[in-house]
Design a protein around this motif. Structure first.
Motif, mmCIF file in Angstrom:
data_model
loop_
_atom_site.group_PDB
_atom_site.id
_atom_site.type_symbol
_atom_site.label_atom_id
_atom_site.label_comp_id
_atom_site.label_asym_id
_atom_site.label_seq_id
_atom_site.Cartn_x
_atom_site.Cartn_y
_atom_site.Cartn_z
ATOM 1 N N PRO A 185 11.364 7.205 -7.685
ATOM 2 C CA PRO A 185 11.512 7.443 -6.238
ATOM 3 C C PRO A 185 10.497 6.661 -5.423
ATOM 4 C CG PRO A 185 10.371 9.294 -7.257
ATOM 5 C CD PRO A 185 10.772 8.367 -8.384
ATOM 6 N N TYR B 113 8.271 16.268 -11.845
ATOM 7 C CA TYR B 113 7.187 15.377 -12.294
ATOM 8 C C TYR B 113 5.911 16.105 -12.694
ATOM 9 C CZ TYR B 113 10.029 11.485 -10.684
ATOM 10 O OH TYR B 113 11.032 10.584 -10.513
ATOM 11 N N ARG C 196 0.808 -1.212 0.000
ATOM 12 C CA ARG C 196 0.000 0.000 0.000
ATOM 13 C C ARG C 196 0.848 1.272 0.000
ATOM 14 N NH1 ARG C 196 -5.225 -0.758 1.153
ATOM 15 N NH2 ARG C 196 -5.439 1.275 2.135
ATOM 16 N N ILE C 197 2.121 1.162 0.340
ATOM 17 C CA ILE C 197 2.968 2.368 0.375
ATOM 18 C C ILE C 197 3.854 2.435 -0.884
ATOM 19 C CG2 ILE C 197 4.372 3.840 1.918
ATOM 20 C CD1 ILE C 197 1.864 3.069 3.292
ATOM 21 N N ARG C 198 3.546 1.638 -1.879
ATOM 22 C CA ARG C 198 4.213 1.781 -3.180
ATOM 23 C C ARG C 198 3.577 2.915 -3.971
ATOM 24 N NH1 ARG C 198 2.887 -4.342 -4.715
ATOM 25 N NH2 ARG C 198 4.495 -5.402 -3.494
ATOM 26 N N THR C 199 4.352 3.536 -4.860
ATOM 27 C CA THR C 199 3.751 4.493 -5.795
ATOM 28 C C THR C 199 3.264 3.750 -7.034
ATOM 29 O OG1 THR C 199 5.771 4.935 -7.023
ATOM 30 C CG2 THR C 199 5.382 6.302 -5.076
ATOM 31 N N LEU C 200 2.317 4.365 -7.737
ATOM 32 C CA LEU C 200 1.822 3.780 -8.988
ATOM 33 C C LEU C 200 2.971 3.633 -9.983
ATOM 34 C CD1 LEU C 200 -1.502 5.789 -9.458
ATOM 35 C CD2 LEU C 200 -1.223 3.469 -8.572
ATOM 36 N N GLU C 201 3.870 4.601 -10.005
ATOM 37 C CA GLU C 201 4.991 4.575 -10.953
ATOM 38 C C GLU C 201 5.903 3.370 -10.686
ATOM 39 O OE1 GLU C 201 5.196 6.721 -13.372
ATOM 40 O OE2 GLU C 201 7.251 6.601 -14.119
ATOM 41 N N ALA C 202 6.124 3.065 -9.412
ATOM 42 C CA ALA C 202 6.941 1.892 -9.074
ATOM 43 C C ALA C 202 6.254 0.617 -9.555
ATOM 44 C CB ALA C 202 7.179 1.846 -7.562
ATOM 45 N N VAL D 261 8.974 6.033 -1.004
ATOM 46 C CA VAL D 261 8.927 6.549 0.371
ATOM 47 C C VAL D 261 10.069 5.901 1.143
ATOM 48 C CG1 VAL D 261 7.589 6.651 2.510
ATOM 49 C CG2 VAL D 261 6.426 6.920 0.300
ATOM 50 N N ARG E 76 1.115 9.719 -10.729
ATOM 51 C CA ARG E 76 1.876 8.470 -10.768
ATOM 52 C C ARG E 76 2.821 8.318 -9.568
ATOM 53 N NH1 ARG E 76 1.659 5.873 -15.518
ATOM 54 N NH2 ARG E 76 3.739 4.988 -15.292
ATOM 55 N N ILE E 77 3.111 9.406 -8.884
ATOM 56 C CA ILE E 77 4.038 9.326 -7.742
ATOM 57 C C ILE E 77 3.257 9.319 -6.416
ATOM 58 C CG2 ILE E 77 6.286 10.146 -6.871
ATOM 59 C CD1 ILE E 77 6.521 9.466 -9.748
ATOM 60 N N ARG E 78 1.951 9.109 -6.490
ATOM 61 C CA ARG E 78 1.167 8.890 -5.264
ATOM 62 C C ARG E 78 1.301 7.446 -4.807
ATOM 63 N NH1 ARG E 78 -4.263 10.818 -8.163
ATOM 64 N NH2 ARG E 78 -3.933 13.084 -8.159
ATOM 65 N N THR E 79 1.167 7.224 -3.500
ATOM 66 C CA THR E 79 1.079 5.837 -3.023
ATOM 67 C C THR E 79 -0.375 5.367 -3.076
ATOM 68 O OG1 THR E 79 0.664 6.406 -0.718
ATOM 69 C CG2 THR E 79 2.978 6.239 -1.386
#
Lengths: 254, 254
Positions: free
Chosen positions: A117, B201, A23-29, A119, B23-26
């Motif tokens: 990037p 971004y 849940r603490i991943r970004t969408l981009e990751a 967290v 895209r850089i949101r968790t």
């Protein structure tokens, strides 16, 4: 090897997946990993992203094999693969980004690289404690594998004298941790709050709030993946939360 | 007001949504906002999360209205609403978390609060520059609205003497920025890399890599939402990337 020729279609993502909870991943990751056909990761992290890597070539390596992970990631990308080299947290902060960019530079390799990037442990651990990072802070690693301990202790001293909130990563070397905390304590009040966070956002998470006088009681709880946050001169504890105020209450009526 | 009575069902998320690109949101940030029926945000950030807030009560406020945002968020949650108080980046790092927890503490309010971490500007900006944060770093705000400038300059000096990579936030006060950079330059080599990242971004992003000698040429590019990263004694530039090596090449063969 002619890199120019091999480059076509190849791409290397250096990805941070945050503290280990999906849940603490970004969408981009998530997207970068999904787009990749080759995943390179430290064994533990490969486990933490298993939900994203089905059907992909997954290359794992143990701790201290950072250079192997770098080389294989670059090689695979130069062969035309889309590769994700995965770190926990943010890939720069004691992760794989610096080493990999340095390697690519020194070898004169031409490759499409993107840093994604994440967290980092400072922000993840701090969120579990309250809001200790609401004023200026220092991120400092206590691993002396690559950096001389004198340099680490000098940094700890300057951070303390600057009244920064201090976030300690990789406190695996107990004598060095003890020495660092001694330096901090010499220049800060005994009741300065200290937060200890183990496995933030993961199973068996443990969060402790103590202070510079008593923190050693918990020294056996501290391992490689523990993050320690030492407050500055303003930090206080209230309702079980560690709070570093930014000074609003000095200037404005609440 | 009887907080105990009003608490039922109410919840306050203090959410960081990263640098402003969806895209850089968790996932956790997205879910928290989706679960909320009331959203409180600085006007610009409300705009950046519009895709998540349709049909919700959205309360916006201008810069410097942090206390209003805190109060209205807490009030709404005490009335039984699920509220997301949204900051860009990470909600602790010069965001709303510290002030809000302090307010709740001082008022003796009993409320279910959760901090949802995000990718802060230091990590986002650094990813656009290469890997400047691969060794110990300092995060320092140059806003002197709440913190005396002498304290900021003292912190800058200690960070410099500790050879930390230095990440400067909120460089809106030009004389203070110039003075800070002067202090850093007195103790670092002229060719120390300096990265300047505007709108990481986001649309019209601008990334500049310069050095301590030449950075002032770009001073007119710098505004409130610019992040400046000054390298340490090891940082170098290669292939247009700013890299802070962690020392692998001293110890291992590449």
């Amino acid at each position: 090897m002619n890199n120019e020729e091999k480059k076509e279609g190849g791409k290397l993502y250096i990805v941070g997946v945050g503290p280990g909870n999906p849940r603490i991943r970004t969408l981009e990751a998530i997207e970068s990993i999904k787009k990749s056909n080759v995943i390179v990761a430290y064994t533990t992290y490969a486990e933490l992203i298993k939900d994203l890597t089905e059907g992909k070539e997954v290359i794992t390596a143990k701790m201290k094999e950072e250079i192997f992970r770098t080389k294989v990631s670059v090689e695979k990308a130069l062969e035309g693969n889309v590769v994700s080299l995965v770190s926990s947290g943010d890939p720069q902060v004691y992760g794989m980004a610096g080493l990999t960019l340095e390697y690519i530079c020194r070898k004169g390799i031409n490759l499409d690289v993107e840093i994604v990037p994440g967290v980092t442990a400072a922000n993840a651990a701090a969120a579990r404690l309250g809001s200790p990072l609401s004023l200026d802070y220092v991120v400092l690693s206590l691993s002396d594998l690559l950096i001389p301990r004198e340099e680490i202790l000098h940094k700890a001293k300057m951070a303390t004298l600057g009244d920064f909130v201090i976030v300690l990563y990789n406190p695996i070397n107990k004598p060095l941790l003890l020495e660092t905390m001694k330096i901090i304590r010499e220049n800060r009040k005994e009741d300065t709050p200290v937060g200890i966070v183990k496995k933030a956002y993961r199973e068996n998470e443990k969060d402790i709030i103590t202070n510079l006088k008593d923190w050693e009681k918990y020294v056996n709880e501290i391992d490689m993946i523990t993050t320690i946050i030492v407050g500055n001169s303003r930090t206080f504890v209230c309702n079980g939360k560690m709070i570093t105020p930014r000074g609003y209450s000095n200037k404005y009526e609440f």
